[in-house]
Motif scaffolding. Structure first.
Motif, PDB file in Angstrom:
ATOM      1  N   ARG A  79       0.828  -1.205   0.000  1.00  8.76           N
ATOM      2  CA  ARG A  79       0.000   0.000   0.000  1.00  8.76           C
ATOM      3  C   ARG A  79       0.870   1.267   0.000  1.00  8.76           C
ATOM      4  O   ARG A  79       0.610   2.199  -0.751  1.00  8.76           O
ATOM      5  CB  ARG A  79      -0.912  -0.017   1.227  1.00  8.76           C
ATOM      6  CG  ARG A  79      -1.763   1.228   1.411  1.00  8.76           C
ATOM      7  CD  ARG A  79      -2.686   1.079   2.611  1.00  8.76           C
ATOM      8  NE  ARG A  79      -1.948   0.732   3.822  1.00  8.76           N
ATOM      9  CZ  ARG A  79      -1.330   1.636   4.598  1.00  8.76           C
ATOM     10  NH1 ARG A  79      -1.340   2.913   4.268  1.00  8.76           N
ATOM     11  NH2 ARG A  79      -0.706   1.245   5.693  1.00  8.76           N
ATOM     12  N   ARG A  80       1.901   1.277   0.832  1.00 13.38           N
ATOM     13  CA  ARG A  80       2.783   2.444   0.896  1.00 13.38           C
ATOM     14  C   ARG A  80       3.557   2.636  -0.404  1.00 13.38           C
ATOM     15  O   ARG A  80       3.669   3.764  -0.914  1.00 13.38           O
ATOM     16  CB  ARG A  80       3.761   2.283   2.066  1.00 13.38           C
ATOM     17  CG  ARG A  80       4.790   3.408   2.195  1.00 13.38           C
ATOM     18  CD  ARG A  80       4.127   4.760   2.349  1.00 13.38           C
ATOM     19  NE  ARG A  80       5.108   5.823   2.541  1.00 13.38           N
ATOM     20  CZ  ARG A  80       4.870   7.117   2.315  1.00 13.38           C
ATOM     21  NH1 ARG A  80       3.673   7.501   1.899  1.00 13.38           N
ATOM     22  NH2 ARG A  80       5.807   8.010   2.523  1.00 13.38           N
ATOM     23  N   GLN A  81       4.073   1.557  -0.970  1.00 16.25           N
ATOM     24  CA  GLN A  81       4.867   1.682  -2.197  1.00 16.25           C
ATOM     25  C   GLN A  81       3.990   2.046  -3.395  1.00 16.25           C
ATOM     26  O   GLN A  81       4.421   2.792  -4.280  1.00 16.25           O
ATOM     27  CB  GLN A  81       5.629   0.382  -2.465  1.00 16.25           C
ATOM     28  CG  GLN A  81       6.698   0.075  -1.422  1.00 16.25           C
ATOM     29  CD  GLN A  81       7.616   1.254  -1.165  1.00 16.25           C
ATOM     30  OE1 GLN A  81       8.211   1.807  -2.095  1.00 16.25           O
ATOM     31  NE2 GLN A  81       7.740   1.657   0.097  1.00 16.25           N
ATOM     32  N   ILE A  82       2.763   1.555  -3.433  1.00 15.67           N
ATOM     33  CA  ILE A  82       1.856   1.952  -4.515  1.00 15.67           C
ATOM     34  C   ILE A  82       1.532   3.437  -4.414  1.00 15.67           C
ATOM     35  O   ILE A  82       1.503   4.151  -5.422  1.00 15.67           O
ATOM     36  CB  ILE A  82       0.565   1.102  -4.484  1.00 15.67           C
ATOM     37  CG1 ILE A  82       0.878  -0.345  -4.879  1.00 15.67           C
ATOM     38  CG2 ILE A  82      -0.484   1.685  -5.425  1.00 15.67           C
ATOM     39  CD1 ILE A  82      -0.313  -1.284  -4.732  1.00 15.67           C
ATOM     40  N   ALA A  83       1.302   3.923  -3.195  1.00 12.76           N
ATOM     41  CA  ALA A  83       1.023   5.352  -3.015  1.00 12.76           C
ATOM     42  C   ALA A  83       2.185   6.200  -3.528  1.00 12.76           C
ATOM     43  O   ALA A  83       1.984   7.199  -4.230  1.00 12.76           O
ATOM     44  CB  ALA A  83       0.744   5.654  -1.545  1.00 12.76           C
ATOM     45  N   LEU A  84       3.407   5.803  -3.201  1.00 14.27           N
ATOM     46  CA  LEU A  84       4.580   6.543  -3.675  1.00 14.27           C
ATOM     47  C   LEU A  84       4.709   6.445  -5.193  1.00 14.27           C
ATOM     48  O   LEU A  84       5.107   7.402  -5.857  1.00 14.27           O
ATOM     49  CB  LEU A  84       5.840   6.015  -2.995  1.00 14.27           C
ATOM     50  CG  LEU A  84       5.929   6.239  -1.482  1.00 14.27           C
ATOM     51  CD1 LEU A  84       7.177   5.573  -0.914  1.00 14.27           C
ATOM     52  CD2 LEU A  84       5.929   7.736  -1.156  1.00 14.27           C
TER      53      LEU A  84
END
Length: 298
Positions: A79-84
């Motif tokens: 989730r965090r890497q997709i947001a970035l």
């Protein structure tokens, strides 16, 4: 101490030129983390091949517990890497990216059973094709093609979800580890096998059917093409279409949007730029023996 030398070059190298600005992401958000993506792939590996790359769990209840933990860790990291990635080179707001990332990460988790099932077919195809393989367990544990396909099938799911940057980073990790270069945009069917694997290249718009086997050094690439004013290739479909039950032997190159018909065998060291009918056998011509005198003419 070269104080003046360092001061001069710090001043020169810290200047942001127009050329620097032209390639920098337009958003000030942090960039995706390569280390986090390695952890994501490792979690996928632990989930789809349990007991090989993590501690073996002989009890079903404990095994289920660990899978649940892995899924939670995978979701949070992804989730965090997709947001970035959604913020990468775009001007969207962070709140919008976070909300979309939650949905996309959950969607990936929902596709994991299908990814696991397809990877199992790849292992089966490798076992059937390689007489040297002693067991399916040996293939999962040792063969570089399994690493390449794990990365590819993970990255492809992110690619079809239109997530920027992450799919390419993940497949390039496998490229560095194995020498097998598969673009995440390629469409590869089940029961896919690569024997040995070093030097295999599969381009972005390749479409590969089921029960296909490639050998080392095979290139499924694009011919020379013109670019649009924005620098994009004219016409997206520029790589080969490979039918079901096709075998392509080592160091053969297939270029352009050509179709290799089902049940075809292509021998090694052949250059293919035209359609091949189903059921064909395309073999190299006989070698020509030339005698040299004293090394002259080589």
């Amino acid at each position: 101490m070269h104080t003046e030398l360092f001061q001069k070059n710090v001043a020169l190298l810290s200047r942001i030129s127009d050329e620097d600005r032209s390639v920098m992401p337009c958003n000030d958000a942090p960039l995706p983390s390569v280390d986090a993506l390695r952890d994501i792939v490792q979690l996928v590996r632990n989930i789809v091949f349990p007991g090989f790359f993590d501690r073996r769990q002989v009890c079903d209840e404990i095994h289920s517990y660990h899978i649940g933990v892995y899924l939670e860790q995978l979701y949070d990291l992804l989730r965090r890497q997709i947001a970035l990635a959604l913020l990468f080179d775009s001007d969207r707001c962070e709140d919008s990216a976070d909300g979309e990332a939650e949905r996309l990460a959950a969607d990936f988790i929902d596709h994991l059973p299908a990814i696991k099932k397809t990877l199992r077919t790849d292992v089966e195809a490798i076992f059937d094709d390689d007489a040297a393989a002693k067991s399916r367990s040996e293939i999962i544990f040792c063969y570089p093609v399994v690493t390449a396909m794990l990365h590819y099938r993970t990255a492809h799911q992110l690619y079809v979800a239109r997530i920027p940057v992450l799919p390419r980073i993940i497949t390039e990790m496998a490229h560095a580890l194995t020498g097998i270069d598969i673009h995440p945009g390629a469409e590869i069917g089940p029961y896919f096998s690569i024997d040995h694997g070093t030097g295999v290249v599969i381009g972005e718009t390749c479409v590969i059917g089921s029960h296909v086997t490639l050998y080392q050094g095979v290139t499924l690439g694009a011919r020379n093409y013109k670019l649009t004013h924005s620098g994009q290739p004219k016409g997206q479909a520029r790589h080969p279409v490979i039918g079901d039950r096709v075998t392509i032997y080592s160091n053969t190159t297939v270029l352009g949007r050509v179709t290799i018909g089902h049940d075809t065998v292509i021998g090694g060291n052949i250059w293919v730029t035209h359609n091949i009918a189903p059921g064909s056998k395309l073999l190299q011509g006989k070698a020509i023996d030339i005698t040299f005198n004293g090394g002259l003419g080589i």
